[in-house]
Motif scaffolding. Structure first.
Motif, PDB file in Angstrom:
ATOM      1  N   MET A  56       0.837  -1.183   0.000  1.00  0.00           N
ATOM      2  CA  MET A  56       0.000   0.000   0.000  1.00  0.00           C
ATOM      3  C   MET A  56       0.883   1.248   0.000  1.00  0.00           C
ATOM      4  SD  MET A  56      -2.876  -1.485  -0.120  1.00  0.00           S
ATOM      5  CE  MET A  56      -4.115  -0.272   0.076  1.00  0.00           C
ATOM      6  N   ASN A  57       0.348   2.320  -0.561  1.00  0.00           N
ATOM      7  CA  ASN A  57       1.082   3.574  -0.669  1.00  0.00           C
ATOM      8  C   ASN A  57       0.205   4.756  -0.285  1.00  0.00           C
ATOM      9  OD1 ASN A  57       3.671   2.716  -1.942  1.00  0.00           O
ATOM     10  ND2 ASN A  57       2.278   1.986  -3.531  1.00  0.00           N
ATOM     11  N   ILE A  58       0.848   5.750   0.313  1.00  0.00           N
ATOM     12  CA  ILE A  58       0.229   7.042   0.572  1.00  0.00           C
ATOM     13  C   ILE A  58       1.175   8.102   0.032  1.00  0.00           C
ATOM     14  CG2 ILE A  58      -0.340   8.729   2.364  1.00  0.00           C
ATOM     15  CD1 ILE A  58      -1.456   6.460   4.036  1.00  0.00           C
ATOM     16  N   VAL A  59       0.623   9.036  -0.722  1.00  0.00           N
ATOM     17  CA  VAL A  59       1.395  10.179  -1.221  1.00  0.00           C
ATOM     18  C   VAL A  59       0.963  11.381  -0.391  1.00  0.00           C
ATOM     19  CG1 VAL A  59       1.843  11.662  -3.217  1.00  0.00           C
ATOM     20  CG2 VAL A  59       1.508   9.192  -3.539  1.00  0.00           C
ATOM     21  N   ASP A  60       1.920  12.057   0.220  1.00  0.00           N
ATOM     22  CA  ASP A  60       1.522  13.212   1.012  1.00  0.00           C
ATOM     23  C   ASP A  60       1.242  14.395   0.090  1.00  0.00           C
ATOM     24  OD1 ASP A  60       4.050  14.450   0.515  1.00  0.00           O
ATOM     25  OD2 ASP A  60       4.006  15.360   2.494  1.00  0.00           O
ATOM     26  N   SER A  61       0.769  15.463   0.660  1.00  0.00           N
ATOM     27  CA  SER A  61       0.324  16.614  -0.129  1.00  0.00           C
ATOM     28  C   SER A  61       1.410  17.164  -1.039  1.00  0.00           C
ATOM     29  CB  SER A  61      -0.188  17.708   0.813  1.00  0.00           C
ATOM     30  OG  SER A  61      -1.225  17.199   1.609  1.00  0.00           O
ATOM     31  N   SER A  62       2.649  17.184  -0.570  1.00  0.00           N
ATOM     32  CA  SER A  62       3.738  17.715  -1.405  1.00  0.00           C
ATOM     33  C   SER A  62       3.917  16.871  -2.668  1.00  0.00           C
ATOM     34  CB  SER A  62       5.051  17.780  -0.626  1.00  0.00           C
ATOM     35  OG  SER A  62       5.548  16.476  -0.330  1.00  0.00           O
ATOM     36  N   GLY A  63       3.735  15.572  -2.555  1.00  0.00           N
ATOM     37  CA  GLY A  63       3.843  14.691  -3.714  1.00  0.00           C
ATOM     38  C   GLY A  63       2.705  14.886  -4.695  1.00  0.00           C
ATOM     39  N   TRP A  64       1.492  15.010  -4.165  1.00  0.00           N
ATOM     40  CA  TRP A  64       0.342  15.270  -5.039  1.00  0.00           C
ATOM     41  C   TRP A  64       0.513  16.592  -5.785  1.00  0.00           C
ATOM     42  CZ3 TRP A  64      -3.253  12.033  -6.605  1.00  0.00           C
ATOM     43  CH2 TRP A  64      -3.569  10.920  -5.823  1.00  0.00           C
ATOM     44  N   LEU A  65       0.932  17.616  -5.065  1.00  0.00           N
ATOM     45  CA  LEU A  65       1.107  18.925  -5.702  1.00  0.00           C
ATOM     46  C   LEU A  65       2.207  18.887  -6.759  1.00  0.00           C
ATOM     47  CD1 LEU A  65       0.620  21.093  -2.515  1.00  0.00           C
ATOM     48  CD2 LEU A  65      -0.943  20.947  -4.480  1.00  0.00           C
ATOM     49  N   GLU A  66       3.268  18.143  -6.498  1.00  0.00           N
ATOM     50  CA  GLU A  66       4.343  17.974  -7.482  1.00  0.00           C
ATOM     51  C   GLU A  66       3.802  17.279  -8.739  1.00  0.00           C
ATOM     52  OE1 GLU A  66       8.532  18.017  -8.716  1.00  0.00           O
ATOM     53  OE2 GLU A  66       7.315  19.179  -7.324  1.00  0.00           O
ATOM     54  N   TYR A  67       2.997  16.265  -8.529  1.00  0.00           N
ATOM     55  CA  TYR A  67       2.393  15.517  -9.640  1.00  0.00           C
ATOM     56  C   TYR A  67       1.465  16.419 -10.457  1.00  0.00           C
ATOM     57  CZ  TYR A  67      -0.623  12.073 -11.963  1.00  0.00           C
ATOM     58  OH  TYR A  67      -1.345  11.358 -12.882  1.00  0.00           O
ATOM     59  N   PHE A  68       0.574  17.144  -9.786  1.00  0.00           N
ATOM     60  CA  PHE A  68      -0.375  18.006 -10.501  1.00  0.00           C
ATOM     61  C   PHE A  68       0.310  19.158 -11.218  1.00  0.00           C
ATOM     62  CE2 PHE A  68      -3.665  16.466  -7.295  1.00  0.00           C
ATOM     63  CZ  PHE A  68      -4.224  15.563  -8.196  1.00  0.00           C
ATOM     64  N   ALA A  69       1.440  19.636 -10.684  1.00  0.00           N
ATOM     65  CA  ALA A  69       2.184  20.731 -11.309  1.00  0.00           C
ATOM     66  C   ALA A  69       3.144  20.233 -12.389  1.00  0.00           C
ATOM     67  CB  ALA A  69       2.952  21.515 -10.253  1.00  0.00           C
ATOM     68  N   ASN A  70       3.205  18.906 -12.555  1.00  0.00           N
ATOM     69  CA  ASN A  70       4.154  18.296 -13.495  1.00  0.00           C
ATOM     70  C   ASN A  70       5.580  18.763 -13.196  1.00  0.00           C
ATOM     71  OD1 ASN A  70       4.773  16.485 -15.532  1.00  0.00           O
ATOM     72  ND2 ASN A  70       4.647  18.042 -17.135  1.00  0.00           N
ATOM     73  N   GLY A  71       5.916  18.775 -11.914  1.00  0.00           N
ATOM     74  CA  GLY A  71       7.251  19.172 -11.480  1.00  0.00           C
ATOM     75  C   GLY A  71       8.294  18.124 -11.829  1.00  0.00           C
ATOM     76  N   LYS A  72       9.540  18.398 -11.475  1.00  0.00           N
ATOM     77  CA  LYS A  72      10.643  17.515 -11.872  1.00  0.00           C
ATOM     78  C   LYS A  72      10.528  16.111 -11.281  1.00  0.00           C
ATOM     79  CE  LYS A  72      14.082  18.468  -8.363  1.00  0.00           C
ATOM     80  NZ  LYS A  72      15.475  18.570  -8.084  1.00  0.00           N
ATOM     81  N   ASN A  73       9.848  15.958 -10.159  1.00  0.00           N
ATOM     82  CA  ASN A  73       9.673  14.636  -9.550  1.00  0.00           C
ATOM     83  C   ASN A  73       8.325  13.994  -9.867  1.00  0.00           C
ATOM     84  OD1 ASN A  73      12.218  14.617  -8.320  1.00  0.00           O
ATOM     85  ND2 ASN A  73      11.452  15.724  -6.547  1.00  0.00           N
ATOM     86  N   ALA A  74       7.545  14.601 -10.743  1.00  0.00           N
ATOM     87  CA  ALA A  74       6.210  14.074 -11.069  1.00  0.00           C
ATOM     88  C   ALA A  74       6.282  12.640 -11.570  1.00  0.00           C
ATOM     89  CB  ALA A  74       5.519  14.961 -12.095  1.00  0.00           C
ATOM     90  N   GLY A  75       7.319  12.316 -12.323  1.00  0.00           N
ATOM     91  CA  GLY A  75       7.474  10.964 -12.856  1.00  0.00           C
ATOM     92  C   GLY A  75       7.682   9.909 -11.783  1.00  0.00           C
TER      93      GLY A  75
END
Length: 123
Positions: free
Chosen positions: A1-20
């Motif tokens: 199981m996995n949980i992504v904290d808010s910083s990870g979600w925001l990185e994903y939605f912003a297509n930041g350098k760690n989104a991948g």
């Protein structure tokens, strides 16, 4: 199981350098848990930075995972984790939820950097 904290979600939605890094975790819906506090934090941030429509879209994507409500047990154990690790309230709730469900917590938040069960990804 996995949980992504808010910083990870925001990185994903912003297509930041760690989104991948976050993409396979977020799209692995069968193993994705979403604490309600992350819905709050992400909605608020997207609302502030974009608009309500974009915030609602973000939340709809997040709710494709299994949403985990804040229970009495999580709240009490989160308070203990907050004191032990010197974490803010939301972070301690996210960490405790991950621990209760034996999930890996994925984050870019330095508050979690050296905590067991956390996959910290430097910004």
């Amino acid at each position: 199981m996995n949980i992504v904290d808010s910083s990870g979600w925001l990185e994903y939605f912003a297509n930041g350098k760690n989104a991948g890094i976050y993409e396979p975790i977020i799209t692995g819906l069968d193993d994705l848990l979403v604490p309600t506090i992350t819905l709050y934090e992400v909605f608020k941030k997207v609302l502030q930075q974009r608009d309500e429509t974009q915030a609602l879209i973000a939340i709809a994507i997040m709710q494709q995972g299994s949403v985990i409500e804040l229970t009495n047990s999580i709240a009490i154990n989160a308070a203990k984790a907050s004191v032990k690790h010197k974490l803010p309230m939301a972070d301690s709730i996210i960490l405790t939820t991950a621990r209760q469900y034996s999930a890996t917590l994925w984050t870019q938040d330095e508050d979690f950097k050296n905590i067991e069960g956390v996959k910290y990804i430097k910004k």
